[in-house]
Scaffold this active site. Structure first.
Site, PDB file in Angstrom:
ATOM      1  CG  HIS A  41      -1.757  -1.231   1.343  1.00  0.00           C
ATOM      2  ND1 HIS A  41      -2.853  -1.455   0.551  1.00  0.00           N
ATOM      3  CD2 HIS A  41      -1.652  -2.314   2.156  1.00  0.00           C
ATOM      4  CE1 HIS A  41      -3.404  -2.624   0.872  1.00  0.00           C
ATOM      5  NE2 HIS A  41      -2.682  -3.169   1.842  1.00  0.00           N
ATOM      6  CB  THR A  42       2.373   3.191  -2.784  1.00  0.00           C
ATOM      7  OG1 THR A  42       1.117   3.479  -3.424  1.00  0.00           O
ATOM      8  CG2 THR A  42       3.022   2.014  -3.498  1.00  0.00           C
ATOM      9  CB  CYS A  43      -1.644   5.575   0.267  1.00  0.00           C
ATOM     10  SG  CYS A  43      -2.279   5.724  -1.416  1.00  0.00           S
ATOM     11  CG  PHE A  44      -1.541   3.557   4.264  1.00  0.00           C
ATOM     12  CD1 PHE A  44      -2.075   4.652   4.912  1.00  0.00           C
ATOM     13  CD2 PHE A  44      -2.341   2.836   3.400  1.00  0.00           C
ATOM     14  CE1 PHE A  44      -3.394   5.005   4.719  1.00  0.00           C
ATOM     15  CE2 PHE A  44      -3.669   3.180   3.190  1.00  0.00           C
ATOM     16  CZ  PHE A  44      -4.200   4.274   3.851  1.00  0.00           C
ATOM     17  CG  ASN A  45       5.588   4.999   2.805  1.00  0.00           C
ATOM     18  OD1 ASN A  45       5.338   5.060   1.600  1.00  0.00           O
ATOM     19  ND2 ASN A  45       6.023   6.036   3.493  1.00  0.00           N
TER      20      ASN A  45
END
Length: 816
Positions: A781-785
């Site tokens: 989840h790239t939004c949350f690393n």
């Protein structure tokens, strides 16, 4: 355990074995019973001592020393008995005579005062009868020892009653020691009973089973099994407290290994499986230790070879631009085969080497099969390279494509400028001429068509216009450097000699020109560029060429010392002030840096001045001499900085290559956005080194540091299975290449680089979460690393899933 002083050995030799419990040797005789030693001669024989259970090194050394002294005294007593002087044995011991060698050094005057007068004559005769040669003396001692062993079976044998009493005493002492030693000496690893019975982990008895056959190609996850055994040969169930350590090194680099103790099968409880990943070919040293003791055969040397040839990694050793050769003369090129991980890949010993092909065609024309088949390939096994011999029968411009198994090499496509004999001589005159302006007429096609002059010098290529048709005026100039491209275009049939070409450097508008001497212009340009930048387009070749040119400059400048005084508290300001009036000759001298108000020494000078391009040049200048002059600049030079060094104009478009993500997210945003219309200002990140108060460089943040990654990652998960998978993940990251770690960072965060502070300043923090599935590919989840890691059966499965995810699924969105 036991102390063997002279008095105790005397007791062994003179006191009856039934009284040994009074002499403190009942334990020794009991231990001897376990090994079948029941006579004094057996105690004195070094061969029979090898059958005793393993003892601590110090105790075993004292025991063997006692056995040696005992053997010498028994031989001395037998020699005295042979000459009817056995009653003198005790008196001789009082004179420190305990061996036949000591008899030589005993003076007659000393013996006369100790021995009885009636025995002195026999003593002197016996002493005179001793052989003087060393070999003869050893033979005599061996004969006497044989007699001792033969007589001991009848004279010194222990009685059955004595042996029974000693055995019962030993059993009681052994039982008592087995019960009390762990409590009396907690630091002891094994009890006496374990030593006697051999029921303890014995590293020299452990064996290794390798899961591969040598030579093994790189790229796979290697696994070997350590089988643990007790001293008595029985399997030993290995556990964490046994301190099994495995160290794997390749040169100066340490390889992280995963250790799995035991197995679900009770029959495999004595095994430990070790897994590690190999990417670099060469010799690996594998050291296996248990409790700081090496197992049998450790350390091991294992050889790993390169994998199969990978066309996209293999490269042609040539200059960056076109290849210049003469018609009718063979020209050789070298191809460096590489595997998937950029290791030099060997080829099967066959002539010609299989898999390599070349396609040659006139520029813009069809492939010339006859010309292509005339190229010959030979393999140099020593240097691990393939030599390609090209011979063009006619002059012209050709396009070459070097391939392996039908796939083009990394830089396998290039132009070949084939010159006639006269043109070749002209180019050679241009190279050796001291005249710096070599001019050819051309016609400018782009913009306003007109007649121009192409002037080539060792430094630049200048396009000049004519004023009043005879006065040249400069239109533009292109620096003679690798960033300047001279692109040849196909020549239409029937258009005459020469042809069209394009000049571009990535900064100025490109120019299109037509010239009948196009091939001469391109060949001269290529040869001058080759003289400026070296031969093959490899870093090693460029570095060697650069240092060789710098060493030539050293001969022209003195190496006198130049004193520089600076303030430690104001290092940058005072340094700039001290060097602002330096000439080129001053920069070429050796700096002697001192700090005002300190009686310090020069710590190398240049280590305090990593702040400006001139001093980077100073470091490179000194490094050309090698040895102690070699200076390491911990910096990654970007294209924009290199452009300044070679004199090119700096353009913001350089950031497209220097930092594509910065260009797309920041610079492009600045270009396309009206910043005056909003309140927000884009945040820009720049790399930063860490210095101490004295100006010393402490550390440079790596692109992706595994230790920093591990220290600041947030882990969500629990249980032994999750801890096992997490340990595999850190081991895999340690074995990954820098490119693969950057890909995983890109896969999880959407960015392959970090803020200046590393993972600590990454917002949101990097998260590793246990996924609720088994054996699937990792997700992010790239939004949350956030990296979601499923459970896996083995370390190999996790590595395979990670590589598959970051290489095949690193872009875009998907349904979970």
């Amino acid at each position: 355990m036991w102390q063997f002083e002279d008095s105790e050995i005397y007791s062994i030799g003179m006191i009856h074995p039934s009284h040994s419990r009074h002499s403190g040797l009942s334990m020794l005789s009991g231990v001897s019973q376990f090994s079948g030693i029941s006579t004094l001669s057996g105690c004195g024989s070094p061969d029979t001592l090898d059958r005793l259970p393993e003892l601590p090194a110090a105790e075993e050394k004292r025991l063997r020393r006692a056995a040696q002294v005992l053997q010498q005294r028994l031989v001395l007593r037998q020699w005295l008995a042979t000459h009817r002087l056995q009653h003198c044995y005790t008196k001789l011991l009082s004179l420190d005579v305990s061996s036949l060698e000591d008899v030589y050094w005993l003076e007659d005057s000393t013996a006369h005062h100790v021995l009885d007068p009636k025995d002195f004559g026999a003593w002197s005769a016996a002493r005179q009868s001793l052989p003087t040669g060393k070999e003869a003396l050893q033979t005599l001692k061996a004969d006497l020892w044989n007699v001792v062993v033969k007589n001991s079976k009848h004279q010194d044998a222990w009685t059955w009653g004595g042996m029974l009493v000693v055995s019962v005493s030993v059993c009681g002492l052994v039982t008592l020691a087995a019960m009390t030693q762990p409590s009396l000496a907690p630091e002891a690893k094994h009890s006496l009973l374990q030593y006697v019975t051999g029921k303890y982990l014995h590293p020299p008895s452990c064996k290794v089973e390798w899961g591969w056959t040598e030579p093994q190609a790189v790229g796979e996850t290697m696994c070997f099994t350590v089988h643990c055994f007790q001293r008595n040969g029985h399997p030993y169930p290995i556990c964490d407290t046994d301190e099994l350590t495995v160290t794997i090194s390749h040169g100066t680099r340490k390889v992280t290994a995963v250790i799995e103790l035991g197995s679900g099968d009770p029959a495999q409880a004595n095994t430990a499986r070790v897994k590690f990943t190999v990417r670099t070919a060469g010799v690996y040293i594998i050291s296996i230790m248990i409790g700081l003791v090496s197992i049998s055969g450790s350390p091991y040397r294992k050889w790993f070879t390169a994998g199969r040839v990978e066309a996209r990694r293999s490269r042609v050793g040539r200059a960056l631009h076109a290849l210049v050769c003469a018609a009718g003369h063979a020209r050789a090129l070298h191809v460096h085969p590489r595997d998937q991980y950029d290791n030099p890949a060997p080829l099967p010993d066959s002539e010609p080497p299989k898999g390599f092909t070349i396609k040659l065609n006139p520029l813009g024309g069809e492939v010339d099969e006859e010309l292509s088949s005339s190229a010959t390939f030979t393999y140099d096994a020593v240097n691990q390279r393939v030599s390609v011999a090209l011979c063009f029968p006619r002059a012209g411009v050709y396009r070459a494509k070097l391939m392996y198994d039908g796939v083009m090499l990394l830089n396998g496509e290039f132009d070949c400028i084939v010159l006639t004999a006269s043109d070749t001589a002209t180019v050679q005159r241009n190279m050796s001429s001291k005249r710096h302006n070599i001019c050819y007429e051309a016609r400018l096609v782009s913009g306003k068509p007109r007649r121009v002059l192409c002037c080539i010098s060792p430094k630049q290529l200048t396009i000049k216009d004519y004023i009043l048709k005879f006065i040249p005026k400069r239109i533009t100039s292109f620096r003679l450097c690798p960033s300047t491209k001279l692109i040849l275009k196909p020549t239409p049939e029937g258009s005459g000699p020469g042809g069209e070409f394009t000049l571009e450097d990535g900064v100025q508008p490109q120019l299109e020109l037509v010239s009948p001497e196009r091939d001469l212009i391109a060949a001269t340009f290529t040869q001058l560029l080759l003289a400026n930048c070296g031969g093959e387009d490899t870093f090693k070749n460029k570095q060697d060429f650069f240092y060789s040119e710098i060493r030539k400059a050293h001969w022209r400048h003195p190496h006198d010392k130049l004193a520089i005084r600076v303030l430690r508290a104001e290092l940058l300001r005072t340094s700039l002030k001290a060097t602002r009036h330096f000439t080129v000759q001053d920069w070429c001298k050796n700096f002697d840096v001192t700090f005002q108000g300190e009686q310090g020494v020069d710590w190398g000078g240049l280590k305090h001045f990593e702040f400006a391009g001139k001093l980077v040049g100073k470091c490179l200048y000194e490094s050309a001499l090698g040895g102690s002059y070699r200076q390491l600049v911990r910096a990654r030079l970007t294209r924009s900085f290199l452009a300044q060094i070679i004199g090119l104009r700096v353009h913001y478009k350089y950031f497209e290559q220097d930092d594509p993500e910065l260009y797309l997210s920041k610079i492009k945003y600045v270009l396309e956005t009206d910043l005056d219309g909003g309140d927000s200002v884009p945040e820009l990140y720049f790399a930063d080194d860490v210095y101490d108060s004295s100006g010393r460089l402490l550390e440079t943040h790596d692109l992706v540091s595994v230790s920093d990654w591990r220290a600041h990652a947030l882990v969500s998960g629990a249980g032994r299975d999750w801890e096992r998978v997490l340990g595999w993940l850190w081991a895999a990251l340690a074995n990954f290449s820098t490119e693969e770690r950057a890909r995983l960072l890109q896969f999880t965060t959407g960015c392959s680089q970090l803020p200046p502070g590393g993972f600590q300043e990454l917002n949101p923090r990097f998260q590793i979460t246990a996924a609720p599935n088994f054996g699937a590919l990792p997700t992010a989840h790239t939004c949350f690393n956030q990296l979601c890691l499923p459970d896996y059966d083995s370390y190999e499965q996790l590595v395979h899933a990670l590589l598959w995810a970051i290489n095949e699924g690193g872009e875009g969105f998907g349904m979970i």
